[in-house]
Motif scaffolding. Sequence first.
Motif, PDB file in Angstrom:
ATOM      1  N   VAL A 124      -0.119  -8.998  -7.884  1.00 50.94           N
ATOM      2  CA  VAL A 124       1.094  -8.804  -7.100  1.00 50.94           C
ATOM      3  C   VAL A 124       1.546  -7.343  -7.229  1.00 50.94           C
ATOM      4  O   VAL A 124       1.971  -6.724  -6.260  1.00 50.94           O
ATOM      5  CB  VAL A 124       2.189  -9.791  -7.551  1.00 50.94           C
ATOM      6  CG1 VAL A 124       3.529  -9.474  -6.905  1.00 50.94           C
ATOM      7  CG2 VAL A 124       1.767 -11.230  -7.248  1.00 50.94           C
ATOM      8  N   GLY A 125       1.430  -6.777  -8.415  1.00 45.25           N
ATOM      9  CA  GLY A 125       1.798  -5.379  -8.635  1.00 45.25           C
ATOM     10  C   GLY A 125       0.948  -4.422  -7.824  1.00 45.25           C
ATOM     11  O   GLY A 125       1.456  -3.416  -7.317  1.00 45.25           O
ATOM     12  N   ASP A 126      -0.340  -4.728  -7.684  1.00 47.43           N
ATOM     13  CA  ASP A 126      -1.209  -3.893  -6.849  1.00 47.43           C
ATOM     14  C   ASP A 126      -0.720  -3.886  -5.404  1.00 47.43           C
ATOM     15  O   ASP A 126      -0.653  -2.827  -4.767  1.00 47.43           O
ATOM     16  CB  ASP A 126      -2.654  -4.402  -6.884  1.00 47.43           C
ATOM     17  CG  ASP A 126      -3.314  -4.283  -8.237  1.00 47.43           C
ATOM     18  OD1 ASP A 126      -2.953  -3.380  -9.024  1.00 47.43           O
ATOM     19  OD2 ASP A 126      -4.211  -5.121  -8.525  1.00 47.43           O
ATOM     20  N   LEU A 127      -0.384  -5.065  -4.893  1.00 52.89           N
ATOM     21  CA  LEU A 127       0.132  -5.151  -3.526  1.00 52.89           C
ATOM     22  C   LEU A 127       1.459  -4.414  -3.402  1.00 52.89           C
ATOM     23  O   LEU A 127       1.701  -3.721  -2.416  1.00 52.89           O
ATOM     24  CB  LEU A 127       0.313  -6.609  -3.105  1.00 52.89           C
ATOM     25  CG  LEU A 127      -0.941  -7.445  -2.907  1.00 52.89           C
ATOM     26  CD1 LEU A 127      -0.560  -8.823  -2.379  1.00 52.89           C
ATOM     27  CD2 LEU A 127      -1.939  -6.776  -1.991  1.00 52.89           C
ATOM     28  N   ALA A 128       2.311  -4.552  -4.403  1.00 53.94           N
ATOM     29  CA  ALA A 128       3.612  -3.890  -4.386  1.00 53.94           C
ATOM     30  C   ALA A 128       3.438  -2.371  -4.337  1.00 53.94           C
ATOM     31  O   ALA A 128       4.141  -1.688  -3.580  1.00 53.94           O
ATOM     32  CB  ALA A 128       4.433  -4.303  -5.604  1.00 53.94           C
ATOM     33  N   ARG A 129       2.511  -1.841  -5.118  1.00 56.64           N
ATOM     34  CA  ARG A 129       2.260  -0.391  -5.102  1.00 56.64           C
ATOM     35  C   ARG A 129       1.733   0.057  -3.742  1.00 56.64           C
ATOM     36  O   ARG A 129       2.111   1.111  -3.233  1.00 56.64           O
ATOM     37  CB  ARG A 129       1.305  -0.002  -6.224  1.00 56.64           C
ATOM     38  CG  ARG A 129       1.971   0.057  -7.589  1.00 56.64           C
ATOM     39  CD  ARG A 129       1.053   0.583  -8.661  1.00 56.64           C
ATOM     40  NE  ARG A 129      -0.046  -0.325  -8.965  1.00 56.64           N
ATOM     41  CZ  ARG A 129       0.075  -1.421  -9.730  1.00 56.64           C
ATOM     42  NH1 ARG A 129       1.239  -1.744 -10.258  1.00 56.64           N
ATOM     43  NH2 ARG A 129      -0.967  -2.190  -9.954  1.00 56.64           N
ATOM     44  N   HIS A 130       0.860  -0.745  -3.156  1.00 52.85           N
ATOM     45  CA  HIS A 130       0.330  -0.418  -1.828  1.00 52.85           C
ATOM     46  C   HIS A 130       1.467  -0.381  -0.811  1.00 52.85           C
ATOM     47  O   HIS A 130       1.564   0.565  -0.010  1.00 52.85           O
ATOM     48  CB  HIS A 130      -0.732  -1.439  -1.416  1.00 52.85           C
ATOM     49  CG  HIS A 130      -1.173  -1.282   0.000  1.00 52.85           C
ATOM     50  ND1 HIS A 130      -2.027  -0.277   0.401  1.00 52.85           N
ATOM     51  CD2 HIS A 130      -0.842  -1.966   1.120  1.00 52.85           C
ATOM     52  CE1 HIS A 130      -2.219  -0.360   1.708  1.00 52.85           C
ATOM     53  NE2 HIS A 130      -1.509  -1.382   2.163  1.00 52.85           N
TER      54      HIS A 130
END
Length: 99
Positions: A78-84
């Motif tokens: 979820v954090g990866d998507l949030a950063r994107h």
Amino acid sequence: MDDPYVAELVALLGEVTGEEPAWLAAIGAHTRLDADLLLESVELIALDALVRARHGDGADLTRYVAGLSIDELVELTVGDLARHIAAHSLAAPSGAPPR
């Protein structure tokens, strides 16, 4: 939850999956989409539509995910998507002051 993009994604995941608040409360930045949430591709597409409606086409999740290796996809969080989204957004996350 400190990151407003993560908080917004959790809310959107609730919309997409229809899961109960207790399930959503366990989701954080380190939660993996595949291994932890068992997110299906149709749910990712629905999530992408909601994110793009809010943040613009630059935050295209399906294009981002399509560019990942299988190992990266398995570990996607979820954090990866949030950063994107944060890097490609045209709008502040829900509930956050405008940038």
